[in-house]
Design a protein around this motif. Structure first.
Motif, mmCIF file in Angstrom:
data_model
loop_
_atom_site.group_PDB
_atom_site.id
_atom_site.type_symbol
_atom_site.label_atom_id
_atom_site.label_comp_id
_atom_site.label_asym_id
_atom_site.label_seq_id
_atom_site.Cartn_x
_atom_site.Cartn_y
_atom_site.Cartn_z
ATOM 1 N N GLU A 1 0.841 -1.204 0.000
ATOM 2 C CA GLU A 1 0.000 0.000 0.000
ATOM 3 C C GLU A 1 0.873 1.250 0.000
ATOM 4 O O GLU A 1 0.612 2.203 -0.733
ATOM 5 N N GLY A 2 1.936 1.237 0.813
ATOM 6 C CA GLY A 2 2.841 2.386 0.860
ATOM 7 C C GLY A 2 3.558 2.602 -0.458
ATOM 8 O O GLY A 2 3.701 3.744 -0.918
ATOM 9 N N VAL A 3 3.991 1.524 -1.086
ATOM 10 C CA VAL A 3 4.670 1.631 -2.378
ATOM 11 C C VAL A 3 3.712 2.172 -3.430
ATOM 12 O O VAL A 3 4.080 3.021 -4.250
ATOM 13 N N ALA A 4 2.479 1.703 -3.410
ATOM 14 C CA ALA A 4 1.495 2.129 -4.402
ATOM 15 C C ALA A 4 1.193 3.626 -4.302
ATOM 16 O O ALA A 4 0.916 4.270 -5.312
ATOM 17 N N LYS A 5 1.280 4.154 -3.090
ATOM 18 C CA LYS A 5 1.003 5.580 -2.904
ATOM 19 C C LYS A 5 2.109 6.456 -3.490
ATOM 20 O O LYS A 5 1.874 7.590 -3.872
ATOM 21 N N ALA B 1 7.895 2.943 3.168
ATOM 22 C CA ALA B 1 7.702 1.503 3.008
ATOM 23 C C ALA B 1 9.033 0.813 2.750
ATOM 24 O O ALA B 1 9.300 -0.268 3.295
ATOM 25 N N LEU B 2 9.889 1.438 1.954
ATOM 26 C CA LEU B 2 11.208 0.873 1.677
ATOM 27 C C LEU B 2 12.050 0.839 2.951
ATOM 28 O O LEU B 2 12.705 -0.166 3.242
ATOM 29 N N ALA B 3 12.012 1.893 3.726
ATOM 30 C CA ALA B 3 12.760 1.931 4.986
ATOM 31 C C ALA B 3 12.256 0.852 5.944
ATOM 32 O O ALA B 3 13.047 0.196 6.629
ATOM 33 N N GLU B 4 10.952 0.665 5.970
ATOM 34 C CA GLU B 4 10.375 -0.361 6.841
ATOM 35 C C GLU B 4 10.782 -1.752 6.374
ATOM 36 O O GLU B 4 11.069 -2.639 7.179
ATOM 37 N N MET B 5 10.832 -1.967 5.069
ATOM 38 C CA MET B 5 11.254 -3.264 4.544
ATOM 39 C C MET B 5 12.699 -3.541 4.934
ATOM 40 O O MET B 5 13.046 -4.664 5.304
ATOM 41 N N LYS B 6 13.534 -2.543 4.868
ATOM 42 C CA LYS B 6 14.929 -2.706 5.276
ATOM 43 C C LYS B 6 15.014 -3.071 6.760
ATOM 44 O O LYS B 6 15.818 -3.922 7.144
#
Length: 88
Positions: free
Chosen positions: A65-69, A77-82
């Protein structure tokens, strides 16, 4: 935030809890180490499966959802994935 997968994850954790109680019972009863090791392995597997389910669900629902926004949400979202990667 509660996700649809949370009840299944809770079931997995209850399973791990049951295996852990069994380990304690086996130790108190001075059962063979092989029996205890087998139950400890079951605890580890149950916890690993719960963790995989939680992280997978989070990636599928929150991070996508964060990436789509786009923009700031995408970077967050990328920072959270890391940050999540260290738990994989």
């Amino acid at each position: 935030m509660k996700h649809a997968a949370h009840p299944e994850i809770a079931k997995r954790l209850k399973r791990a809890e049951g295996h852990l109680r069994t380990v304690q019972t086996l130790l108190a009863a001075a059962r063979p180490c092989l029996d205890i090791a087998q139950q400890l392995h079951a605890v580890e597997q149950a916890l690993a499966n719960a963790k995989k389910a939680l992280i997978g669900d989070h990636i599928d629902h929150c991070l996508e959802e964060g990436v789509a926004k786009g923009g700031t949400a995408s970077r967050a979202a990328l920072a959270e994935m890391k940050a999540l990667a260290k738990y994989l």
